[in-house]
Design an enzyme around this catalytic site. Structure first.
Site, PDB file in Angstrom:
ATOM      1  N   SER A   1       0.870  -1.189   0.000  1.00 39.19           N
ATOM      2  CA  SER A   1       0.000   0.000   0.000  1.00 39.19           C
ATOM      3  C   SER A   1       0.902   1.232   0.000  1.00 39.19           C
ATOM      4  O   SER A   1       2.067   1.146   0.425  1.00 39.19           O
ATOM      5  CB  SER A   1      -0.856   0.004   1.270  1.00 39.19           C
ATOM      6  OG  SER A   1      -1.462   1.265   1.482  1.00 39.19           O
TER       7      SER A   1
ATOM      8  N   TYR B   1      -1.851   0.018  10.399  1.00 37.72           N
ATOM      9  CA  TYR B   1      -1.872  -0.345   8.973  1.00 37.72           C
ATOM     10  C   TYR B   1      -0.543   0.046   8.303  1.00 37.72           C
ATOM     11  O   TYR B   1       0.029  -0.734   7.544  1.00 37.72           O
ATOM     12  CB  TYR B   1      -3.064   0.340   8.301  1.00 37.72           C
ATOM     13  CG  TYR B   1      -3.322  -0.108   6.888  1.00 37.72           C
ATOM     14  CD1 TYR B   1      -3.711  -1.420   6.607  1.00 37.72           C
ATOM     15  CD2 TYR B   1      -3.196   0.773   5.811  1.00 37.72           C
ATOM     16  CE1 TYR B   1      -3.959  -1.840   5.307  1.00 37.72           C
ATOM     17  CE2 TYR B   1      -3.446   0.368   4.512  1.00 37.72           C
ATOM     18  CZ  TYR B   1      -3.827  -0.938   4.268  1.00 37.72           C
ATOM     19  OH  TYR B   1      -4.065  -1.359   2.975  1.00 37.72           O
TER      20      TYR B   1
HETATM   21  N1  LIG Z   1      -8.836  -0.854  -1.087  1.00 36.32           N
HETATM   22  C1  LIG Z   1      -7.816  -0.044  -0.880  1.00 36.32           C
HETATM   23  O1  LIG Z   1      -7.946   1.197  -0.836  1.00 36.32           O
HETATM   24  C2  LIG Z   1      -6.430  -0.613  -0.725  1.00 36.32           C
HETATM   25  C3  LIG Z   1      -5.350   0.260  -0.885  1.00 36.32           C
HETATM   26  C4  LIG Z   1      -4.055  -0.237  -0.746  1.00 36.32           C
HETATM   27  C5  LIG Z   1      -3.865  -1.576  -0.453  1.00 36.32           C
HETATM   28  N2  LIG Z   1      -4.939  -2.390  -0.297  1.00 36.32           N
HETATM   29  C6  LIG Z   1      -4.658  -3.783   0.038  1.00 36.32           C
HETATM   30  O2  LIG Z   1      -5.189  -4.614  -0.967  1.00 36.32           O
HETATM   31  C7  LIG Z   1      -5.554  -5.869  -0.401  1.00 36.32           C
HETATM   32  C8  LIG Z   1      -6.983  -6.197  -0.788  1.00 36.32           C
HETATM   33  O3  LIG Z   1      -7.811  -5.129  -0.349  1.00 36.32           O
HETATM   34  P1  LIG Z   1      -9.307  -4.946  -0.867  1.00 36.32           P
HETATM   35  O4  LIG Z   1      -9.563  -3.496  -0.813  1.00 36.32           O
HETATM   36  O5  LIG Z   1      -9.537  -5.697  -2.115  1.00 36.32           O
HETATM   37  O6  LIG Z   1     -10.085  -5.636   0.366  1.00 36.32           O
HETATM   38  P2  LIG Z   1     -11.455  -6.445   0.492  1.00 36.32           P
HETATM   39  O7  LIG Z   1     -11.865  -6.257   1.912  1.00 36.32           O
HETATM   40  O8  LIG Z   1     -12.403  -6.058  -0.603  1.00 36.32           O
HETATM   41  O9  LIG Z   1     -11.003  -7.948   0.247  1.00 36.32           O
HETATM   42  C9  LIG Z   1     -10.132  -8.598   1.113  1.00 36.32           C
HETATM   43  C10 LIG Z   1     -10.382 -10.105   1.047  1.00 36.32           C
HETATM   44  O10 LIG Z   1      -9.438 -10.726   1.930  1.00 36.32           O
HETATM   45  C11 LIG Z   1     -10.114 -11.738   2.644  1.00 36.32           C
HETATM   46  N3  LIG Z   1      -9.435 -11.982   3.899  1.00 36.32           N
HETATM   47  C12 LIG Z   1      -9.386 -11.169   4.994  1.00 36.32           C
HETATM   48  N4  LIG Z   1      -8.732 -11.771   5.986  1.00 36.32           N
HETATM   49  C13 LIG Z   1      -8.333 -12.988   5.525  1.00 36.32           C
HETATM   50  C14 LIG Z   1      -7.633 -14.072   6.085  1.00 36.32           C
HETATM   51  N5  LIG Z   1      -7.222 -14.052   7.369  1.00 36.32           N
HETATM   52  N6  LIG Z   1      -7.392 -15.151   5.320  1.00 36.32           N
HETATM   53  C15 LIG Z   1      -7.827 -15.202   4.036  1.00 36.32           C
HETATM   54  N7  LIG Z   1      -8.536 -14.222   3.459  1.00 36.32           N
HETATM   55  C16 LIG Z   1      -8.782 -13.123   4.193  1.00 36.32           C
HETATM   56  C17 LIG Z   1     -11.519 -11.195   2.835  1.00 36.32           C
HETATM   57  O11 LIG Z   1     -12.451 -12.235   3.126  1.00 36.32           O
HETATM   58  C18 LIG Z   1     -11.784 -10.502   1.513  1.00 36.32           C
HETATM   59  O12 LIG Z   1     -12.374 -11.384   0.574  1.00 36.32           O
HETATM   60  C19 LIG Z   1      -5.301  -5.739   1.106  1.00 36.32           C
HETATM   61  O13 LIG Z   1      -4.030  -6.285   1.414  1.00 36.32           O
HETATM   62  C20 LIG Z   1      -5.301  -4.248   1.322  1.00 36.32           C
HETATM   63  O14 LIG Z   1      -4.531  -3.878   2.456  1.00 36.32           O
HETATM   64  C21 LIG Z   1      -6.212  -1.946  -0.430  1.00 36.32           C
END
Ligand SMILES: NC(=O)c1ccc[n+]([C@@H]2O[C@H](COP(=O)([O-])OP(=O)(O)OC[C@H]3O[C@@H](n4cnc5c(N)ncnc54)[C@H](O)[C@@H]3O)[C@@H](O)[C@H]2O)c1
Length: 252
Positions: free
Chosen positions: A139, A152
């Site tokens: 991120s 985070y």
């Molecule tokens: N959305 C954003 O703004 C953003 C920005 C930067 C980085 N990210 C990173 O991208 C990644 C995905 O984020 P997203 O926005 O798609 O999130 P999201 O919440 O839409 O999806 C995350 C998925 O991970 C699964 N998950 C959570 N804990 C878990 C575990 N212990 N074991 C297995 N699966 C698990 C959830 O069930 C969900 O399906 C994350 O690592 C997040 O930190 C997101």
């Protein structure tokens, strides 16, 4: 002379953790759409099944990245693996004094320990591949300070460092890179708005848009296509890179 279409992953098998939603789901679609067989790893077995039902050449692989025994037994069902996308992650909002030790540990357990557990369990399979690669989803919070994201930021800083450490140790054996998105419009952001800004969602969305100099959130498919590139043969020289994809956030 016929040219191979770029970014094809035919004959390769990928595991995408957190593949049931958001960036993970779009990554499953991008990799499978370009020839890979994709395992949809997710804590939410129904979400993993739903994605797999809707995308050809994919299978659900329910797993909790924080559970070493569960991850091990899930991977025992996998006969070959070429691509690991460590995407599962959770957030937490708060500066240090708004973050309990339990909050901190929960974020570190999923985002940092989870990446360690899955990568360690996948290593024997990856080392048997002829072109193995790992893409970690970091991120901007791992590259710069983001207000009220103490735990985070700590966790994503560790993701960046783990990527560099793996890149140093496995150079020439496994390609390892990290994608660092700005704010991306996924259920992760919607859950944040619902939890912390229920009565001011539109106003808060505008503030989230403004954090990116181009004035909008990223789309999960945009992140997924960078992951696809990093997994492809076209990215063979890309190793140990932290790729910001953030509408200009970290350029400021
Ligand atoms: N959305 C954003 O703004 C953003 C920005 C930067 C980085 N990210 C990173 O991208 C990644 C995905 O984020 P997203 O926005 O798609 O999130 P999201 O919440 O839409 O999806 C995350 C998925 O991970 C699964 N998950 C959570 N804990 C878990 C575990 N212990 N074991 C297995 N699966 C698990 C959830 O069930 C969900 O399906 C994350 O690592 C997040 O930190 C997101």
């Amino acid at each position: 002379m016929a040219h191979k279409a770029p970014f094809r992953l035919d004959g390769r098998t990928a595991l995408v953790t957190g593949g049931g939603s958001g960036i993970g789901e779009q990554t499953v679609r991008a990799l499978a759409g370009n020839g890979a067989r994709v395992l949809v790893g997710d804590l939410n077995a129904d979400a993993a099944q739903a994605v797999a039902d809707g995308v050809a050449n994919t299978e659900p692989l329910p797993l909790d990245v924080t559970d070493p025994a569960g991850v091990q037994s899930a991977l025992e069902k996998v006969s070959s693996l070429d691509i690991l996308v460590n995407n599962a992650g959770i957030g937490h909002v708060g500066m240090l004094e708004e973050c309990t030790l339990d909050d901190f540990r929960t974020v570190m357990r999923v985002n940092v320990e989870g990446m360690f557990i899955v990568t360690a369990a996948a290593l024997p399979l990856l080392t048997r591949s002829d072109r193995p690669c790992i893409v970690n989803i970091g991120s901007v919070a791992g590259l710069v300070g983001v207000k009220r994201r103490f735990a985070y930021c700590a966790s994503k800083g560790a993701v960046v460092s783990m990527t560099r450490s793996l890149a140093a140790d496995y150079a020439g054996k496994i390609r390892v890179n990290c994608v660092c998105p700005g704010t991306v419009d996924t259920p992760f952001v919607e859950a944040y708005l619902e939890k912390y800004h229920k009565h001011e969602k539109a106003e808060t969305r505008k503030q989230l848009d403004a954090r990116q100099p181009i004035g909008r959130l990223g789309k999960p498919g945009e992140i997924a296509h960078l992951v696809l590139y990093l997994c492809s043969d076209e990215a063979e020289f890309v190793h140990g890179s932290m790729m910001a994809i953030d509408g200009g956030w970290t350029a400021l």
